[in-house]
Enzyme design. Structure first.
Site: not given
Ligand SMILES: Cc1cc2nc3c(=O)[nH]c(=O)nc-3n(C[C@H](O)[C@H](O)[C@H](O)COP(=O)(O)OP(=O)(O)OC[C@H]3O[C@@H](n4cnc5c(N)ncnc54)[C@H](O)[C@@H]3O)c2cc1C
Length: 463
Positions: A42, A44, A186, A316-318, A442
């Site tokens: 899941g 970050t 954040i 940088m958004l989910a 409405h």
């Molecule tokens: C406090 C906070 C609040 C947030 N709120 C929102 C929100 O409300 N809405 C929103 O859209 N975004 C939000 N975000 C941003 C969002 O979390 C990220 O944009 C999103 O998680 C990015 O997804 P990703 O899949 O690119 O990377 P990530 O979610 O960072 O996942 C990457 C994964 O790869 C793993 N990994 C990294 N390197 C390795 C490796 N070498 N080997 C194995 N595993 C590895 C990590 O452990 C992690 O689990 C928030 C972020 C923070 C910090």
């Protein structure tokens, strides 16, 4: 797993970019594996980002509502108090349920989930160190390693007194005084949580405004609303150092008297997580911000190696990461896939909520695009009145010639839900007239969007 295992596709990183890509790939018939260094998939977002922060925002908002807003409804709730341990436990439970759900989804879709730290050994080959140590090979590999908090030089980060968003998801007890460095979403979300739970919060921002990048009018309204709630802002503050001195955190800003607090929360942005994954072994060189450079197919400079999500930079958004994950594997499996970067919504889950999609007024002005603007305040909406909160407005920006919607910005109750309609409209290249002529139920807050669309052509009924 100790031997070499071959897959059609391996995804490195199990966040919303990686796990969504892996599931879609499996749906499309690819024999897929996903690697994450945390056994709860899941990323970050689910573990230390979107989900736990929203859980705390909801609990702290409820507490504030019960304390300050029930009286207007004729309800006497006495003297409410909160149990922080239960609040934090509720947040953890939500995270556990959702991350457990991802592991189940991976299983159901027959994606092989491998736990350990992955690193390229060579092209098409990743070595895993951890629970599932071994080597995996694949014709195609997607890097989805996400991002990490960016820490400014001079900040002596200790992860406790001077910490990042992860630290701030678990303060116990609440800080008495909290300095937040960075007035992005954040910092404002977590600053709001702890202010509601009793901390005196000061937000430092280097720019002359909060929420850099957001539509200026919305940011100004938000600034005013947050100050009214008790958040203090100091803008134009260049933090030079932050360190613990004699049991207090001391923050020094250029040309200013030092500030002190018992906790400092550093929210100065996030940086792509691309170090230590063996990019040098496959000839991929990140740009100077550490982001992996990709082409329109999300392919890196090395054929068969793709990258998506936070590690390629951009918003940088989910949901942006998930969109890219789906588009990347659909292109791989079918030759077609698409992300509409003009219609990626973004939401700040404060109170009031702030939501945005498309271009800001500043961007349109800078690009010399002629636009018309329609605005509807929440105060003109019946549902907002019954809900007891009329702070905010919706603003629609449409092309002056074609009427095509170019941007929608909202601040107010459930603004994050209202933006979905605007995003859909923009995805279908709708005009403000299309929105204005769509019948809205409405009384709903969605009527504010319709009224703003009517206002673009000067035909608003209720303002
Ligand atoms: C406090 C906070 C609040 C947030 N709120 C929102 C929100 O409300 N809405 C929103 O859209 N975004 C939000 N975000 C941003 C969002 O979390 C990220 O944009 C999103 O998680 C990015 O997804 P990703 O899949 O690119 O990377 P990530 O979610 O960072 O996942 C990457 C994964 O790869 C793993 N990994 C990294 N390197 C390795 C490796 N070498 N080997 C194995 N595993 C590895 C990590 O452990 C992690 O689990 C928030 C972020 C923070 C910090």
């Amino acid at each position: 797993m100790t031997s070499k295992t071959q897959f059609d596709l391996v995804v490195l990183g199990g966040g919303p970019g990686g796990y969504v890509a892996a599931i879609r790939a499996a749906q499309l018939g690819l024999n897929t594996a996903i690697i994450d260094d945390n056994e709860r998939f899941g990323g970050t977002c689910l573990r230390i980002g979107c989900i736990p922060s929203k859980a705390l925002l909801e609990s702290s908002h409820l507490y504030e509502t019960v304390r300050h807003e029930l009286g207007a409804h004729g309800i006497d709730a006495g003297h409410p108090s909160f149990d922080l341990k239960r609040m934090l436990a509720r947040k953890d439970e939500i995270v556990n349920t959702l991350t457990g759900g991802i592991n189940m989804l991976l299983k159901r879709n027959k994606v092989t989930a491998l736990v350990g730290r992955g690193r390229f050994a060579k092209e098409h080959e990743i070595e895993i160190a951890g629970r599932d140590s071994g080597t995996v090979t694949a014709k195609n590999i997607i890097i989805a390693t996400g991002s990490l908090p960016a820490i400014l030089p001079g900040i002596e980060f200790d992860g406790k007194w001077i910490g990042d968003s992860t630290t701030a998801l678990a303060y116990d007890p609440p800080p008495q005084e909290l300095i937040v460095i960075g007035a992005g979403y954040i910092g404002l979300e977590l600053g709001s949580v702890w202010r509601r739970l009793g901390s005196r919060v000061t937000v430092l921002e280097a720019m002359d405004r909060i929420l850099p990048g957001l539509d200026g009018e919305m940011a100004k309204l938000a600034h005013r609303a947050f100050e009214k709630q008790g958040l203090s802002f100091l803008t134009g503050m260049f933090v030079e150092s932050a360190r613990v001195e004699n049991g207090r955190c001391v923050v020094k800003c250029k040309g200013q008297e030092p500030l002190s607090a018992d906790h400092v929360l550093v929210c100065t942005g996030r940086t792509p997580n691309t170090r230590g994954i063996g990019l040098e072994a496959i000839g991929v060189v990140p740009d100077k911000r550490g982001a992996i450079v990709v082409d329109r197919n999300f392919q890196t400079t090395t054929p068969g190696v793709f990258a998506i999500g936070d590690c390629i930079g951009g918003a940088m958004l989910a949901h942006k990461a998930s969109e890219e994950g789906i588009a990347c594997v659909e292109k791989l499996a079918t030759g077609h896939g698409h992300v509409n970067y003009d219609a990626i919504p973004a939401i700040v889950y404060t109170h009031p909520e702030i939501a945005t999609v498309g271009k800001t007024e500043e961007q349109l002005t800078e690009a010399g695009v002629a636009y018309r603007k329609g605005v509807c305040p929440y105060g003109a909406n019946g549902r907002a009145r019954t809900l007891g909160d009329v702070t905010g407005r919706v603003k629609i920006l449409a092309d002056a010639t074609t009427d095509r919607i170019l941007g929608v910005h909202a601040i107010g109750l459930h603004a994050g839900d209202l933006i979905a309609e605007a995003t859909m409209a923009m995805n279908f290249h709708a005009s403000a007239e299309d929105l204005a002529r769509t019948c809205h139920a409405h009384p709903t807050l969605s009527e504010i969007v319709m009224e703003a669309a009517l206002a673009v052509s000067g035909r608003a009924i209720h303002t």
